[in-house]
Structures are given as structure tokens and as C-alpha cells.
Write a protein that holds these residues in place. Structure first.
Motif, PDB file in Angstrom:
ATOM      1  N   ILE A  58       0.843  -1.201   0.000  1.00  0.00           N
ATOM      2  CA  ILE A  58       0.000   0.000   0.000  1.00  0.00           C
ATOM      3  C   ILE A  58       0.878   1.250   0.000  1.00  0.00           C
ATOM      4  O   ILE A  58       0.604   2.213  -0.708  1.00  0.00           O
ATOM      5  N   GLN A  96      -2.095   3.470  -2.822  1.00  0.00           N
ATOM      6  CA  GLN A  96      -3.450   2.996  -2.552  1.00  0.00           C
ATOM      7  C   GLN A  96      -3.621   1.619  -3.173  1.00  0.00           C
ATOM      8  O   GLN A  96      -2.881   1.249  -4.075  1.00  0.00           O
ATOM      9  N   TRP A 112      -2.656   5.107   1.582  1.00  0.00           N
ATOM     10  CA  TRP A 112      -1.534   5.278   2.502  1.00  0.00           C
ATOM     11  C   TRP A 112      -1.597   6.681   3.091  1.00  0.00           C
ATOM     12  O   TRP A 112      -1.672   7.680   2.369  1.00  0.00           O
TER      13      TRP A 112
END
Length: 79
Positions: free
Chosen positions: A9, A14, A70
């Protein structure tokens, strides 16, 4: 596996729950429990499918379409 999830991540910025589950070859339900560890630590934020613009054409499973973003420290900063 928790560190590998965090790293993925963090690197991508993401990832969807379904992508994470496929990548690590686990069920979306099992992956949700693991990624929620990082949500609880404040390093990842969950954005549910309901908050998107609807451009995906509909979700086969609302939970599997959740996106994890993140929010932790920038890995390039060394913090």
C-alpha cells in the motif's frame, strides 16, 4: 504478512481490498482483518465504494471495492 501489506500500500499509494486479496491469495474477508490493523495504527485510511463518483460501473461487492490509501509517513523521507 502485515509488513508486506503495508509495504504494498505504501509503494502504490493505494490499493483496493480485492487487489490486495488477489495479490496475497487470501479471501477479501481475511485481508480486511489484516489491513484494518494498519487503519487502526493510522497509517492507512479506508475509502468506501460509496464515497466514489460511481465511475466504476457498480460494485459486485461493496466491501471488496473499498480502497485503502496510505496516510503514514512518506517512505522517501526516512521517517
Amino acid at each position: 504478512m502485515l509488513l508486506a501489506i503495508r509495504s504494498l500500500i505504501q509503494t502504490r499509494g493505494q490499493a483496493s481490498l480485492s487487489d490486495l486479496a488477489l495479490h496475497f491469495r487470501v479471501s477479501p474477508e481475511a485481508m480486511q482483518g489484516m489491513v484494518e490493523h494498519w487503519v487502526a495504527k493510522g497509517q492507512v485510511r479506508r475509502q468506501s465504494c460509496g464515497s466514489c463518483s460511481g465511475g466504476c460501473g457498480g460494485c459486485p461487492s461493496a466491501r471488496a471495492a473499498d480502497i485503502y490509501l496510505w496516510t503514514g509517513p512518506d517512505p522517501r523521507s526516512g521517517s
